[in-house]
Design a protein around this motif. Structure first.
Motif, PDB file in Angstrom:
ATOM      1  N   LEU A 187      51.433  35.979  34.567  1.00  0.00           N
ATOM      2  CA  LEU A 187      50.303  36.658  35.209  1.00  0.00           C
ATOM      3  C   LEU A 187      50.282  38.135  34.854  1.00  0.00           C
ATOM      4  O   LEU A 187      49.224  38.726  34.640  1.00  0.00           O
ATOM      5  CB  LEU A 187      50.387  36.500  36.733  1.00  0.00           C
ATOM      6  N   GLY A 225      49.039  38.402  31.355  1.00  0.00           N
ATOM      7  CA  GLY A 225      47.605  38.188  31.310  1.00  0.00           C
ATOM      8  C   GLY A 225      46.848  39.451  31.668  1.00  0.00           C
ATOM      9  O   GLY A 225      45.859  39.801  31.029  1.00  0.00           O
ATOM     10  N   SER A 226      47.339  40.128  32.693  1.00  0.00           N
ATOM     11  CA  SER A 226      46.663  41.349  33.130  1.00  0.00           C
ATOM     12  C   SER A 226      46.836  42.474  32.111  1.00  0.00           C
ATOM     13  O   SER A 226      45.865  43.162  31.773  1.00  0.00           O
ATOM     14  CB  SER A 226      47.222  41.765  34.485  1.00  0.00           C
ATOM     15  N   ALA A 257      44.856  46.204  31.466  1.00  0.00           N
ATOM     16  CA  ALA A 257      45.112  46.794  32.773  1.00  0.00           C
ATOM     17  C   ALA A 257      46.369  47.657  32.704  1.00  0.00           C
ATOM     18  O   ALA A 257      47.300  47.352  31.958  1.00  0.00           O
ATOM     19  CB  ALA A 257      45.301  45.708  33.825  1.00  0.00           C
ATOM     20  N   GLU A 307      47.322  49.027  38.138  1.00  0.00           N
ATOM     21  CA  GLU A 307      46.204  48.098  38.350  1.00  0.00           C
ATOM     22  C   GLU A 307      46.724  46.667  38.446  1.00  0.00           C
ATOM     23  O   GLU A 307      46.272  45.892  39.280  1.00  0.00           O
ATOM     24  CB  GLU A 307      45.204  48.200  37.190  1.00  0.00           C
ATOM     25  N   THR A 308      47.664  46.354  37.573  1.00  0.00           N
ATOM     26  CA  THR A 308      48.233  45.008  37.594  1.00  0.00           C
ATOM     27  C   THR A 308      48.920  44.734  38.921  1.00  0.00           C
ATOM     28  O   THR A 308      48.757  43.664  39.508  1.00  0.00           O
ATOM     29  CB  THR A 308      49.234  44.854  36.443  1.00  0.00           C
ATOM     30  N   LYS A 326      46.102  44.639  41.778  1.00  0.00           N
ATOM     31  CA  LYS A 326      45.057  43.608  41.717  1.00  0.00           C
ATOM     32  C   LYS A 326      45.580  42.209  41.447  1.00  0.00           C
ATOM     33  O   LYS A 326      44.902  41.233  41.762  1.00  0.00           O
ATOM     34  CB  LYS A 326      44.032  43.977  40.640  1.00  0.00           C
ATOM     35  N   VAL A 327      46.746  42.094  40.834  1.00  0.00           N
ATOM     36  CA  VAL A 327      47.236  40.749  40.526  1.00  0.00           C
ATOM     37  C   VAL A 327      48.514  40.423  41.285  1.00  0.00           C
ATOM     38  O   VAL A 327      48.607  39.412  41.985  1.00  0.00           O
ATOM     39  CB  VAL A 327      47.471  40.593  39.012  1.00  0.00           C
ATOM     40  N   PRO A 365      48.294  40.657  45.447  1.00  0.00           N
ATOM     41  CA  PRO A 365      47.558  39.525  46.023  1.00  0.00           C
ATOM     42  C   PRO A 365      48.289  38.189  45.846  1.00  0.00           C
ATOM     43  O   PRO A 365      48.275  37.358  46.748  1.00  0.00           O
ATOM     44  CB  PRO A 365      46.246  39.533  45.247  1.00  0.00           C
ATOM     45  N   SER A 366      48.922  38.007  44.698  1.00  0.00           N
ATOM     46  CA  SER A 366      49.633  36.739  44.499  1.00  0.00           C
ATOM     47  C   SER A 366      50.816  36.629  45.439  1.00  0.00           C
ATOM     48  O   SER A 366      51.151  35.551  45.909  1.00  0.00           O
ATOM     49  CB  SER A 366      50.146  36.635  43.063  1.00  0.00           C
TER      50      SER A 366
END
Lengths: 252, 461
Positions: B343, B346-347, B352, B356-357, B360-361, B364-365
């Motif tokens: 993940l 991917g970001s 990103a 930001e990673t 935003k990723v 939240p995960s």
């Protein structure tokens, strides 16, 4: 014929170990180039150099020159985030974010500040999904989790995510290795479609896949570039014995 | 008694050796159904289990039999004594028999002590006799059982299986027992105080119950506004809230730093160091809060013109917050680390930045897991006692001002059960009602914590 990415005398080291030996290889614009070779030959490492994904690995050291449209991507002036906006990547295993399908695609445009308007973002999401050939399947459930899709759909979502930021080049690291044959053939058709707009570099283990989708092929072995050229030539009368052995399945 | 236990273990080891030797002898001509050591283990268990049970029964029964025996032989002397005199006499001669002599014992006491010594010797002999007898029977039975076709492994597995089942049932039974004791005493308490007055009362003044004598008729009207849990609830929540105000930001930020930014070398050092915070006994935090934090806060408050009590909810809350940091940071660090690298890749590949990673990723995960860690920390804060006892006073105070002294449920349980305890007075019994309330509160929190953590596990893959 215009070159998109040019690499010159590229050497990559993991600690003391050299993974890439002095490779110079050019990639043509709006063509598909396949990188083939046995496991551990350095093709994925090479690919990850092109959008500087190896930066996150502490012990990895890159020497040599890589340029995108004549601009050195390892130069100090280049911001890596800006580079990756131009060179997108699709990974071996589909890795959608645990967010909705819509948010997965909108992720890149949002962080790069493409638009503030909902309608424009909707349009970006829609066209990206259409280009990735996924829109018809998911248009009624854009709020569903990206992870709820099937493996092949997830991979197409990742492709849509990558093209949403309008890159010039798309790197694909064995994009079909986790997919079944039907999903694979859908992705392969998609690749042929996408090359109209993007330069595509694909690492693959499947010789048939390389033969089917690529215009150019480069054969890697033990960190060396053995041979490169038109796909039709590599697969019919290669210059090197090693290439011949590999494509006929004698090793690898 | 120590030597008898030792004997029993030595005998079982001999049993192991004998069992194994016999099976090895057998296996020279024919293949056995199980490995030779399993025949040994079987012999060992056959000896160990019944002898241990017999030994335990004898140990528990000894005192009972001893008193019956003393009654029997000293009947003519004891018949004139009252019940409590007899108990006193027994204690005296038991001490005497163990050598605690004051030199002023009567003949009767000396006689009793002598009898006890005689009895004990006899009983020890009996213990050994039983152990050896049981061992002999067990050996005989095992010897008869051992044959090439006998699957001893299966029997051993069965016994081990039963043993570990027993262990888990004991743990469950003890929990149920604790719970039931809380429930029964709480029901007793509610005989004095109306549950509604308890749950919704806004006055906490248990000293009112002092006027009650067990012989008096209880005047329920006096108790009506003595045991209101609301001020304790607000106190508990206030202190827990302050603690979370400290521990959540600090814990989460340090977890993010450790998981995402810190070089491996720093991570390897600082993670254990933070976890040491969890290893400091809470009483140490308690006197740190009472002697350092609380006066400093009072000084500071005075300096800026605020009236701060020397015991404040703030001091307790802040110190508790520091104590809970490792609960938040360690668990959050783990769940952030569990977010798959793919993940992150991917970001990053979409251009990103790291922050930001993370925002935003990754967060939240990991969110359900992080919330789980918050909930565990809250239940820890609510259950914490020592810091509050030492730093936040015992005075119930219906307030949400952190600068005032306050008290919590756990603190009041401590005060109810220390000093004079009378189990027919609501002043003491209220501890159980408070305990039950706390039990349900933390149970609920833990339930939600575990549920979110479970949901988190299904998040990706």
């Amino acid at each position: 014929m215009v070159n998109s990415i040019i690499t010159k005398n590229l050497n990559v080291y993991y600690g003391d170990q050299q993974a890439i030996h002095n490779i110079s290889l050019d990639f043509l614009k709006n063509k598909v180039t396949a990188l083939i070779g046995p496991s551990g030959c350095g093709k994925s490492t090479f690919l990850r150099c092109l959008n500087r994904m190896n930066d996150v690995i502490d012990i990895c050291r890159v020497e040599g020159n890589i340029s995108l449209n004549g601009m050195d991507i390892y130069s100090k002036e280049i911001e890596v985030e800006h580079l990756r906006e131009k060179i997108g990547m699709v990974f071996q295993k589909p890795n959608p974010f645990p967010k909705s399908i819509y948010d997965n695609v909108a992720y890149g445009p949002r962080i790069h500040g493409f638009t503030d308007k909902k309608e424009e973002m909707d349009l970006i999401v829609e066209t990206s999904l259409k280009k990735a050939g996924l829109f018809e399947e998911v248009k009624d459930r854009l709020d569903d989790m990206g992870t709820s899709l099937s493996g092949g759909q997830q991979q197409r979502l990742c492709i849509a995510r990558a093209i949403a930021i309008k890159p010039e080049v798309i790197l694909m690291d064995e994009p079909c290795s986790a997919l079944d044959p039907i999903a694979t053939s859908i992705i392969e058709e998609l690749i042929t479609d996408l090359k109209k707009s993007y330069t595509i570099i694909i690492v693959t283990h499947s010789m048939q896949q390389a033969a089917r989708v690529s215009d150019k092929t480069a054969f890697f072995h033990l960190g060396n570039l053995i041979e490169e050229g038109d796909t039709s030539k590599i697969f019919t009368k290669p210059d090197h014995q090693k290439t011949n052995d590999y494509i006929t399945g004698r090793f690898g | 008694m120590f030597y008898s236990v030792l004997t029993l273990f030595v005998l079982s080891f001999i049993g192991f050796y004998l069992g194994k030797r016999k099976s090895i002898k057998l296996s020279q001509n024919i293949k056995l159904a199980s490995l030779p050591s399993y025949y040994g283990y079987l012999a060992m268990l056959y000896i160990l289990i019944p002898t241990l049970i017999a030994w335990f029964v004898l140990l528990v029964g000894e005192n009972f039999v001893l008193e019956k025996y003393l009654f029997l032989i000293l009947k003519e002397f004891l018949i004139s004594m009252s019940g409590s005199e007899v108990q006193l006499f027994f204690i005296k001669i038991k001490n005497l028999s163990e050598g605690a002599s004051f030199g002023n014992e009567s003949d009767l006491e000396l006689l009793g002590a002598q009898k006890i010594i005689q009895f004990k010797n006899l009983f020890l002999l009996l213990t050994y006799l039983v152990i050896f007898l049981v061992t002999a029977i067990a050996l005989y039975l095992v010897n008869k059982k051992i044959s090439p076709t006998f699957k001893s492994q299966r029997d051993v597995e069965k016994i081990v299986n039963l043993f570990i089942q027993l262990c888990s049932y004991i743990a469950i039974l003890i929990t149920v027992g604790i719970f039931l004791s809380l429930v029964f005493e709480t029901i007793n308490f509610f005989g004095y105080v109306n549950p509604l007055d308890f749950l919704f009362g806004i006055n906490w003044n248990p000293n009112k119950a002092f006027v009650i004598d067990s012989s008096d008729v209880i005047d329920k009207d006096i108790l009506k506004d003595a045991f209101g849990i609301i001020p304790l609830m607000t106190g508990t929540l206030l202190v827990a809230f302050l603690a979370m105000l400290v521990s959540i930001p600090l814990g989460l930020m340090s977890a993010i730093y450790l998981a995402e930014y810190a070089p491996k070398r720093i991570r390897d050092i600082s993670k254990p160091v933070i976890e040491i915070l969890a290893g400091i006994p809470t009483v140490v935090y308690g006197f740190f809060a009472a002697l350092v934090v609380a006066p400093k806060i009072a000084d500071l408050g005075e300096y800026i013109g605020l009236d701060v009590s020397s015991e404040s909810a703030l001091a307790a809350g802040l110190t508790m917050g520091v104590m809970i940091i490792p609960f938040v940071s360690s668990l959050s660090d783990d769940v952030i680390g569990a977010v798959p690298q793919s993940l992150r890749d991917g970001s990053y590949a979409l251009g990103a930045t790291k922050s930001e990673t993370i925002i935003k990723v990754i967060l939240p995960s990991a969110l359900p897991g992080i919330i789980g860690s918050f909930l565990l920390a809250i239940s820890r804060a609510i259950g914490e006692t020592m810091i509050v006892v030492m730093a936040a006073s015992l005075q119930a105070n219906l307030t949400i001002n952190p600068l005032e002294p306050t008290t919590t449920i756990t603190t009041q349980i401590v005060t109810a059960l220390t000093g004079d305890t009378e189990f027919d007075n609501p002043k003491t019994l209220v501890a159980f009602a408070l305990g039950l309330t706390l039990f349900f509160a933390t149970l609920l929190l833990n339930y939600f914590a575990l549920r979110t953590v479970k949901k988190y596990r299904e998040q990706y893959d």
